[in-house]
Design an enzyme around this catalytic site. Structure first.
Site: not given
Ligand code: GAR
Length: 206
Positions: A20, A97-98, A179, A114
């Site tokens: 992301n 978690i913040l 995302e 998320h």
């Molecule tokens: C993503 O799918 C994001 O939505 C998820 O972790 C992944 C990170 O991927 N976040 C959560 O589950 C937060 N609760 P990335 O490191 O490749 O961006």
């Protein structure tokens, strides 16, 4: 309340792969998102996302969380973000978690992504939760971070179908594509001052 960040300087927090973060950096590089990545911070020294940020010449910081009280860790991170004049904190796979120390330092100034259509399937392994539950559609959500777990006001969502043949991995890949698209779109809405918080709802102004 209208959210109006003071500048377009982003602070990215990540703990892992960082796809992301990369999608956001790509949008900035191509000129389709007007923002600067002021700093990329990780609590995991070997996070691939942190490596990539370093390799692309961005300012980075490794701030260990292990062995520290939550307040101490958060005060450190907030200090570094403020030092770099960040006005929008972007959580990109940041697996902590913040708490109040952090959230109160950036009121409506923290976004999270998320991998589910919140409020369904918050917490860990959201894609597997969706698959196990048998939903026909899942997706992803960008929301402001408040004290609730994955529960703050929603800026953007995208839905994807769940196929009979899906595994957690194939569903995750389909969601991840969305995302990468909606996170930058949501960041632009916030930076442009187009979001107004009304209770749980985020109104998007022209
Ligand atoms: C993503 O799918 C994001 O939505 C998820 O972790 C992944 C990170 O991927 N976040 C959560 O589950 C937060 N609760 P990335 O490191 O490749 O961006």
């Amino acid at each position: 309340m209208r959210v109006r960040p003071a500048n377009r300087r982003l602070g990215i927090l990540l703990s892992g792969r960082g796809s992301n973060f990369e999608a956001i950096a790509d949008r900035i590089a191509s000129g389709s998102l007007q923002a600067q990545i002021a700093i990329v911070i990780s609590n995991i020294e070997t996070a691939p996302g942190l490596e990539r940020a370093r390799a692309s010449g961005l300012t980075t910081a490794f701030i260990p969380s292990r062995g520290k009280a939550r307040d101490e860790f958060e005060a450190e991170v907030v200090g570094v973000l403020k030092q770099h004049d960040v006005s929008l904190v972007v959580l990109a796979g940041f697996m902590r978690i913040l708490g109040a120390t952090f959230i109160e330092s950036f009121p409506y100034g923290i976004l999270n992504i998320h991998p589910s259509l919140l409020p369904a399937f918050h917490g860990m392994d959201a894609q597997k939760q969706a698959l196990d539950h048998g939903v026909r559609f899942s997706g992803c959500t960008v929301h402001f971070v408040d004290q609730s777990l994955d529960g703050g006001p929603i800026v953007a969502q995208a839905a994807v179908p769940v196929m009979v043949s899906d595994t957690a991995d194939s569903l995750s890949a389909r969601i991840l594509k969305e995302e990468h698209r909606i996170y930058s779109e949501a960041i632009e809405l916030v930076l442009a001052g187009r979001c107004e918080i009304e209770g749980r709802r985020v109104l998007i102004h022209e």
